[in-house]
Design an enzyme around this catalytic site. Structure first.
Site, PDB file in Angstrom:
ATOM      1  N   ASP A 171       0.858  -1.189   0.000  1.00 30.03           N
ATOM      2  CA  ASP A 171       0.000   0.000   0.000  1.00 30.03           C
ATOM      3  C   ASP A 171       0.891   1.234   0.000  1.00 30.03           C
ATOM      4  O   ASP A 171       2.052   1.170   0.418  1.00 30.03           O
ATOM      5  CB  ASP A 171      -0.926   0.016   1.222  1.00 30.03           C
ATOM      6  N   SER A 172       0.325   2.356  -0.441  1.00 26.29           N
ATOM      7  CA  SER A 172       1.086   3.597  -0.426  1.00 26.29           C
ATOM      8  C   SER A 172       1.372   4.058   0.999  1.00 26.29           C
ATOM      9  O   SER A 172       2.261   4.876   1.215  1.00 26.29           O
ATOM     10  CB  SER A 172       0.323   4.690  -1.179  1.00 26.29           C
ATOM     11  N   HIS A 176      -8.730   3.450   3.611  1.00 28.17           N
ATOM     12  CA  HIS A 176      -8.829   4.240   4.842  1.00 28.17           C
ATOM     13  C   HIS A 176     -10.276   4.381   5.325  1.00 28.17           C
ATOM     14  O   HIS A 176     -10.534   4.527   6.519  1.00 28.17           O
ATOM     15  CB  HIS A 176      -8.277   5.661   4.630  1.00 28.17           C
ATOM     16  N   CYS A 206      -4.316  -1.201  -2.273  1.00 29.50           N
ATOM     17  CA  CYS A 206      -4.371   0.247  -2.471  1.00 29.50           C
ATOM     18  C   CYS A 206      -5.211   0.497  -3.712  1.00 29.50           C
ATOM     19  O   CYS A 206      -4.877  -0.023  -4.791  1.00 29.50           O
ATOM     20  CB  CYS A 206      -2.953   0.794  -2.666  1.00 29.50           C
ATOM     21  N   GLU A 212      -5.546   9.352   9.062  1.00 30.90           N
ATOM     22  CA  GLU A 212      -4.126   9.197   9.389  1.00 30.90           C
ATOM     23  C   GLU A 212      -3.704  10.069  10.570  1.00 30.90           C
ATOM     24  O   GLU A 212      -2.719   9.761  11.241  1.00 30.90           O
ATOM     25  CB  GLU A 212      -3.263   9.479   8.160  1.00 30.90           C
ATOM     26  N   CYS A 242     -11.661   3.249  -0.887  1.00 32.89           N
ATOM     27  CA  CYS A 242     -10.352   3.604  -0.341  1.00 32.89           C
ATOM     28  C   CYS A 242     -10.196   2.824   0.955  1.00 32.89           C
ATOM     29  O   CYS A 242     -11.142   2.757   1.756  1.00 32.89           O
ATOM     30  CB  CYS A 242     -10.242   5.104  -0.089  1.00 32.89           C
TER      31      CYS A 242
END
Length: 276
Positions: free
Chosen positions: A15-16, A196, A78, A160, A194
């Site tokens: 993942d990024s 997240h 991702c 994040e 996404c």
């Protein structure tokens, strides 16, 4: 015999940054027996606003680093990398015996089971929305489904920075959901495109009407990987099974460890790695 042993290796998860840990968490839950290496390219995050060329180059470097570490199968956990880099890597770059899979297809293959109105909403990063990958993949399997998209540039920073329970988070989540739903009154399924976004699920549910299905990718990707390994014993036999996990980041490992717990649900130990 020795040569055969060298071919066996862990499953790589890329993942990024941190978001892929939410997918990895579900994969580990469903397939605990395998060995895994997770690589987060935190030094170059975010990918969502970068060009196709940059995402492709960064993703390829990280995938090949995982190959160098012994992985025969790599999961792009991702959405941006899956949207902007997966197909090019699969078509042009794979060494013999190596495989790369993404998170978009497992989601788009099954979306028909969730919608009755054939109106599906996508909440994603700007890069994923611009790629139109979800529209393309959904319509490949189900041309009758109409897809509506909206990008949510503030959601990733909120997660994040562990700001999920703040008034600011509520403001942006409500605003973005409203912008998606005003595109069609008949949307009955929303894909959180996404990795997240599932961490914002408690807030998302406050602003999404109860009759609308909300799809998180983690369980779908994990189930799809399980099916893939069952269907491809030649890949499964090259995947080592000691239940181990390793975590690498291209940035500060201590910082990675402190935030990883938010996504993975447990404390982890990470090491720094260079990919280029």
């Amino acid at each position: 015999m020795e040569q055969e042993k060298q071919l066996i290796g862990p499953i790589g998860i890329f993942d990024s940054g941190y978001g892929g840990l939410s997918v990895f968490k579900e994969i580990k839950k469903q397939l605990p027996q395998y060995d895994y290496i997770y690589l987060g390219d935190n030094a170059r995050v975010p990918y969502g606003t970068r060009s196709f060329e940059a995402v492709y180059e960064f993703t390829k470097e990280c995938v090949f680093k995982l190959f160098d570490l012994g992985c025969n199968l790599v999961i792009l956990a991702c959405n941006t990398a899956s949207a902007k880099a997966l197909r090019s890597i699969q078509q042009h770059d794979l060494p013999p015996g190596k495989k790369v899979l993404g998170v978009i297809r497992p989601t788009t293959e099954i979306v028909k089971a969730f919608t009755t109105s054939n109106k599906v909403g996508i909440l994603a990063t700007t890069g994923t929305v611009k790629s139109e990958s979800y529209k393309i993949e959904i319509n490949k399997f189900n041309p009758e489904i109409e897809v509506f998209q909206h990008d949510c540039p503030f959601w990733v920073p909120l997660v994040e920075n562990n700001e999920m329970d703040t008034e600011g988070a509520k403001y942006f989540v409500e605003k973005d959901i409203h912008k998606l739903l005003e595109q069609s009154q008949d949307i009955d399924t929303i894909i959180l495109a996404c990795t997240h976004y599932p961490l914002l699920l408690p807030i998302i549910k406050q602003f999404v009407p109860e009759h609308i299905n909300i799809i998180s990718q983690g369980p779908l990707v994990a189930e799809s990987l399980k099916t893939y390994l069952d269907r491809h014993p030649e890949i499964d036999s090259k995947s080592s099974k000691n239940g181990s996990m390793q975590f690498f980041t291209t940035d500060d490992p201590r910082d990675f460890e402190s935030k990883a717990e938010i996504f993975f649900g447990q404390k982890i130990k990470a090491d720094h790695i260079k990919v280029s």
